[in-house]
Design an enzyme around this catalytic site. Structure first.
Site, PDB file in Angstrom:
ATOM      1  N   SER A  16       0.838  -1.208   0.000  1.00 12.34           N
ATOM      2  CA  SER A  16       0.000   0.000   0.000  1.00 12.34           C
ATOM      3  C   SER A  16       0.868   1.251   0.000  1.00 12.34           C
ATOM      4  O   SER A  16       2.095   1.184   0.150  1.00 12.34           O
ATOM      5  CB  SER A  16      -0.912   0.023   1.237  1.00 12.34           C
ATOM      6  N   LEU A  18       3.151   4.418  -0.299  1.00 12.27           N
ATOM      7  CA  LEU A  18       4.362   4.759  -1.047  1.00 12.27           C
ATOM      8  C   LEU A  18       4.968   3.525  -1.703  1.00 12.27           C
ATOM      9  O   LEU A  18       5.450   3.581  -2.837  1.00 12.27           O
ATOM     10  CB  LEU A  18       5.387   5.415  -0.122  1.00 12.27           C
ATOM     11  N   ASP A  37       5.646  -7.502   2.591  1.00  9.79           N
ATOM     12  CA  ASP A  37       4.659  -6.837   3.446  1.00  9.79           C
ATOM     13  C   ASP A  37       4.061  -7.879   4.373  1.00  9.79           C
ATOM     14  O   ASP A  37       4.230  -9.093   4.175  1.00  9.79           O
ATOM     15  CB  ASP A  37       3.552  -6.181   2.602  1.00  9.79           C
ATOM     16  N   ASP A  58       8.250 -10.137   7.638  1.00  8.95           N
ATOM     17  CA  ASP A  58       8.339  -9.301   8.832  1.00  8.95           C
ATOM     18  C   ASP A  58       9.760  -8.766   8.893  1.00  8.95           C
ATOM     19  O   ASP A  58      10.706  -9.534   9.140  1.00  8.95           O
ATOM     20  CB  ASP A  58       8.018 -10.128  10.070  1.00  8.95           C
ATOM     21  N   VAL A  59       9.945  -7.472   8.658  1.00 11.61           N
ATOM     22  CA  VAL A  59      11.300  -6.924   8.567  1.00 11.61           C
ATOM     23  C   VAL A  59      12.028  -6.924   9.903  1.00 11.61           C
ATOM     24  O   VAL A  59      13.230  -6.656   9.953  1.00 11.61           O
ATOM     25  CB  VAL A  59      11.299  -5.491   7.974  1.00 11.61           C
ATOM     26  N   TYR A 161       9.063   7.655  16.546  1.00 13.98           N
ATOM     27  CA  TYR A 161       9.060   7.738  15.088  1.00 13.98           C
ATOM     28  C   TYR A 161      10.194   8.632  14.589  1.00 13.98           C
ATOM     29  O   TYR A 161      10.945   8.258  13.673  1.00 13.98           O
ATOM     30  CB  TYR A 161       7.709   8.274  14.629  1.00 13.98           C
TER      31      TYR A 161
END
Length: 255
Positions: A16, A18, A37, A58-59, A161
């Site tokens: 989804s 960007l 993703d 899963d990064v 963040y």
């Protein structure tokens, strides 16, 4: 580096926003694309639309990312392009109502946004380094990561963040230097207020209000504009080791 059908790419967070826009752009140029993703339904749908491959990755998990790259390379061969778009943005103050910032939340944001990006960079660059150069200068590939204007103008409640995205921006130059002798360029994009799934879920009135904060053009950025910059970075061999703000000249206020 010219984008064409001889190349493969991996886009994290490609289901989804960007990431999806970037995957569509690359596929339109003939590039074979694999999406990483956690959203299997959306990821599979985008992959089918562009003739690509989806991998549930899963990064934050080394084995999951390694398996994703194995799947991508089995389908398309060794990638020359990595675009890191996977990220999360929970809100929390350093201390609020007598309670400290939840450390598990802080660690999760760093794990996904910063460590996850570097994990993919390390694995992709190791693979890209095995390829023959495709440019007169000896270029083998390109890595693009996603920071945010919050890396520089973090707002109230964005401490985790902002820290994670500042880390992404901060590692761009040293990683570019690390990979320079291998012919791999490394860039980062720091978007401002963009039409991401989270913002598009807000009312039209709120979206317009946010857009009016941008000096010019006074609107939310479009995912296709992010993808357009990724294309320019891939094609312009002198772009290396830098973070580009893509933000319509906005400088975020404290709140």
């Amino acid at each position: 580096m010219k984008l064409d059908q001889s190349m493969a790419a991996v886009v994290t967070g490609g289901a989804s926003g960007l990431g999806a826009a970037t995957a569509r752009m690359l596929a339109a140029e003939g590039v074979k694309v694999t999406l990483f993703d956690r959203n299997g339904e959306q990821g599979a749908q985008v992959a089918k639309e562009i003739g690509g491959v989806f991998a549930d990755v899963d990064v934050t998990d080394q084995a999951s990312v390694e398996a994703g790259f194995d799947a991508a390379r089995a389908a398309h061969g060794q990638e020359r392009i990595l675009v890191n778009c996977a990220g999360i943005a929970p809100v929390g103050k350093t201390t609020s109502r007598g309670e400290p910032h939840p450390m598990d939340m802080f660690e999760k944001v760093i794990s996904v946004n910063l460590i996850g990006s570097f994990r993919c960079i390390a694995l992709a660059s190791t693979g890209i380094s095995s390829l023959d150069p495709v440019t007169a200068d000896g270029g083998r590939g390109v890595i693009v990561s996603t920071a945010s204007v919050a890396a520089f103008d973090g707002q109230i409640g964005q401490v985790a963040y902002a820290a994670s995205k500042a880390g992404v921006a901060g590692m761009t130059l040293p990683v570019a230097r690390d990979l320079s002798k291998l012919g791999i360029r490394v860039m980062t994009i720091a978007p401002g207020i963009f039409e991401t799934p989270m913002l598009l879920g807000l009312s039209q009135e709120v979206q317009e209000s946010l857009g009016q904060q941008v000096p010019f053009p006074s609107r939310l950025g479009r995912a296709t504009e992010y993808a357009q910059l990724v294309k320019s970075i891939c094609e312009n061999d002198m772009l290396n080791g830098e973070t580009i703000r893509l933000d319509g000249a906005i400088r975020m206020a404290p709140r």
